[in-house]
Design a protein around this motif. Structure first.
Motif, PDB file in Angstrom:
ATOM      1  N   UNK A 139       7.880 -15.912   8.883  1.00 65.09           N
ATOM      2  CA  UNK A 139       8.038 -14.641   8.185  1.00 65.09           C
ATOM      3  C   UNK A 139       8.128 -13.525   9.224  1.00 65.09           C
ATOM      4  N   UNK A 140       9.183 -12.735   9.135  1.00 68.52           N
ATOM      5  CA  UNK A 140       9.465 -11.710  10.137  1.00 68.52           C
ATOM      6  C   UNK A 140       9.590 -10.353   9.458  1.00 68.52           C
ATOM      7  N   UNK A 141       8.867  -9.369   9.999  1.00 70.11           N
ATOM      8  CA  UNK A 141       8.920  -8.004   9.483  1.00 70.11           C
ATOM      9  C   UNK A 141       9.972  -7.204  10.251  1.00 70.11           C
ATOM     10  N   UNK A 142      10.846  -6.515   9.520  1.00 66.64           N
ATOM     11  CA  UNK A 142      11.880  -5.676  10.119  1.00 66.64           C
ATOM     12  C   UNK A 142      11.653  -4.221   9.724  1.00 66.64           C
ATOM     13  N   UNK A 143      11.498  -3.340  10.702  1.00 69.04           N
ATOM     14  CA  UNK A 143      11.328  -1.917  10.430  1.00 69.04           C
ATOM     15  C   UNK A 143      12.689  -1.263  10.252  1.00 69.04           C
ATOM     16  N   UNK A 144      12.904  -0.656   9.084  1.00 66.09           N
ATOM     17  CA  UNK A 144      14.178  -0.016   8.776  1.00 66.09           C
ATOM     18  C   UNK A 144      14.176   1.465   9.134  1.00 66.09           C
ATOM     19  N   UNK A 145      13.024   2.110   8.956  1.00 64.37           N
ATOM     20  CA  UNK A 145      12.948   3.549   9.184  1.00 64.37           C
ATOM     21  C   UNK A 145      11.522   3.937   9.529  1.00 64.37           C
ATOM     22  N   UNK A 193      11.414  -4.400   5.727  1.00 64.77           N
ATOM     23  CA  UNK A 193      11.803  -5.589   4.979  1.00 64.77           C
ATOM     24  C   UNK A 193      11.071  -6.795   5.556  1.00 64.77           C
ATOM     25  N   UNK A 194      10.690  -7.698   4.680  1.00 60.18           N
ATOM     26  CA  UNK A 194      10.077  -8.955   5.112  1.00 60.18           C
ATOM     27  C   UNK A 194      11.059 -10.084   4.830  1.00 60.18           C
ATOM     28  N   UNK A 195      11.358 -10.855   5.888  1.00 61.76           N
ATOM     29  CA  UNK A 195      12.327 -11.945   5.794  1.00 61.76           C
ATOM     30  C   UNK A 195      11.629 -13.300   5.924  1.00 61.76           C
ATOM     31  N   UNK A 196      12.138 -14.263   5.195  1.00 63.13           N
ATOM     32  CA  UNK A 196      11.700 -15.652   5.324  1.00 63.13           C
ATOM     33  C   UNK A 196      12.783 -16.415   6.072  1.00 63.13           C
ATOM     34  N   UNK A 197      12.438 -16.909   7.263  1.00 58.05           N
ATOM     35  CA  UNK A 197      13.386 -17.649   8.094  1.00 58.05           C
ATOM     36  C   UNK A 197      13.057 -19.132   8.033  1.00 58.05           C
ATOM     37  N   UNK A 198      14.034 -19.922   7.657  1.00 58.56           N
ATOM     38  CA  UNK A 198      13.876 -21.377   7.626  1.00 58.56           C
ATOM     39  C   UNK A 198      14.648 -21.962   8.797  1.00 58.56           C
ATOM     40  N   UNK A 199      13.952 -22.767   9.596  1.00 60.68           N
ATOM     41  CA  UNK A 199      14.586 -23.387  10.754  1.00 60.68           C
ATOM     42  C   UNK A 199      14.462 -24.906  10.656  1.00 60.68           C
ATOM     43  N   UNK A 228       0.838  -1.190   0.000  1.00 60.25           N
ATOM     44  CA  UNK A 228       0.000   0.000   0.000  1.00 60.25           C
ATOM     45  C   UNK A 228       0.882   1.253   0.000  1.00 60.25           C
ATOM     46  N   UNK A 229       0.320   2.362  -0.454  1.00 61.80           N
ATOM     47  CA  UNK A 229       1.060   3.608  -0.386  1.00 61.80           C
ATOM     48  C   UNK A 229       1.234   4.072   1.046  1.00 61.80           C
ATOM     49  N   UNK A 230       0.277   3.688   1.905  1.00 67.77           N
ATOM     50  CA  UNK A 230       0.294   4.094   3.309  1.00 67.77           C
ATOM     51  C   UNK A 230       0.121   2.846   4.164  1.00 67.77           C
ATOM     52  N   UNK A 231       0.574   2.952   5.397  1.00 68.29           N
ATOM     53  CA  UNK A 231       0.621   1.788   6.265  1.00 68.29           C
ATOM     54  C   UNK A 231      -0.773   1.235   6.559  1.00 68.29           C
ATOM     55  N   UNK A 232      -0.853  -0.088   6.657  1.00 68.29           N
ATOM     56  CA  UNK A 232      -2.076  -0.748   7.100  1.00 68.29           C
ATOM     57  C   UNK A 232      -1.786  -1.419   8.430  1.00 68.29           C
ATOM     58  N   UNK A 233      -2.829  -1.704   9.181  1.00 71.72           N
ATOM     59  CA  UNK A 233      -2.609  -2.302  10.491  1.00 71.72           C
ATOM     60  C   UNK A 233      -3.320  -3.634  10.663  1.00 71.72           C
ATOM     61  N   UNK A 234      -3.878  -4.192   9.571  1.00 71.62           N
ATOM     62  CA  UNK A 234      -4.512  -5.502   9.720  1.00 71.62           C
ATOM     63  C   UNK A 234      -3.528  -6.637   9.448  1.00 71.62           C
ATOM     64  N   UNK A 235      -2.339  -6.302   8.914  1.00 73.89           N
ATOM     65  CA  UNK A 235      -1.247  -7.273   8.803  1.00 73.89           C
ATOM     66  C   UNK A 235       0.055  -6.550   9.146  1.00 73.89           C
ATOM     67  N   UNK A 236       1.090  -7.259   9.556  1.00 72.11           N
ATOM     68  CA  UNK A 236       2.374  -6.606   9.830  1.00 72.11           C
ATOM     69  C   UNK A 236       2.957  -5.952   8.574  1.00 72.11           C
ATOM     70  N   UNK A 237       3.873  -5.006   8.777  1.00 68.36           N
ATOM     71  CA  UNK A 237       4.512  -4.305   7.663  1.00 68.36           C
ATOM     72  C   UNK A 237       5.151  -5.297   6.699  1.00 68.36           C
TER      73      UNK A 237
END
Length: 227
Positions: free
Chosen positions: A117-123, A155-161, A55-64
């Motif tokens: 899946x982990x969301x990382x806030x950069x700024x 950034x959205x990361x895919x973590x495999x464990x 989206x152009x602007x943030x949503x709050x029904x799913x993580x960034x």
């Protein structure tokens, strides 16, 4: 080609939608909650994402970074079955109004392998000061306010464990969400010069809360006095 154009004649109803940084009622608003939920299901099912936009602007029904916006003829969300077997997609609404999407297929991944899946806030971007627009056709007392949106880069990361130990970390997407200042349209039409002077002074402060306080004082009924 599945959802198509959002028109009232096709059964779509008005709901909140983002338009030029403001939340407005639009036919078919909120359809991105469907595409975002399917996006998450497709990711978790390890299907190939072909086309996806934040989206152009943030949503709050799913993580960034976990949203997928769609707008007919402009932006689409598409994914591909890259597996060797067919998949079956089920979607429904629960009694408490939650959207559920399930993807069924043949599980080929080892049972000790998990994906997260982990969301990382950069700024984080400040929305900035209030923006006030005046409208001489609206009566004094009419104040239309739209919420501010904080901007984010994520950034959205895919973590495999395997057996709980991280084995790989893959970048899925980078999403930029614009910051938007709180905005207000303020009615200025009045035949009372004193009221107009008060309104001009309030608008000049650039503070929406102050404008609303001044408007409330102007509209308040006169205080009765007794001798």
């Amino acid at each position: 080609r599945v959802v198509g154009s959002r028109q009232a004649s096709r059964g779509f109803l008005p709901a909140p939608a983002y338009v030029s940084g403001q939340t407005v009622q639009e036919i078919g608003g909120g359809v991105c909650q469907g595409s975002s939920t399917i996006y998450l299901a497709a990711l978790r099912a390890n299907l190939e994402i072909v086309e996806r936009y934040p989206h152009g602007y943030i949503t709050r029904y799913v993580p960034d970074g976990m949203d997928a916006t769609v707008y007919y003829g402009v932006k689409d969300f598409r994914f591909k079955n890259n597996q060797e077997v067919p998949v079956y997609i089920e979607s429904y609404i629960t009694k408490d109004h939650k959207l559920v999407v399930n993807v069924y297929g043949k599980e080929t991944r080892p049972s000790n392998r998990t994906v997260e899946y982990v969301s990382e806030t950069l700024e984080v971007i400040n929305p900035g000061p209030d923006v006030i627009r005046t409208d001489g056709t609206l009566p004094v007392g009419e104040v239309q306010v739209s919420s501010a949106y904080t901007g984010y880069k994520a950034k959205l990361w895919k973590l495999v464990k395997v057996d709980g130990v991280e084995k790989s970390r893959e970048l899925v997407n980078t999403s930029n969400y614009r910051a938007v200042a709180r905005m207000a349209t303020v009615g200025m039409y009045t035949t009372d010069p004193a009221v107009l002077e008060k309104m001009n002074a309030a608008v000049a402060t650039g503070n929406i809360d102050h404008v609303q306080n001044v408007v409330a004082a102007i509209l308040a009924p006169p205080t009765e006095s007794y001798e």
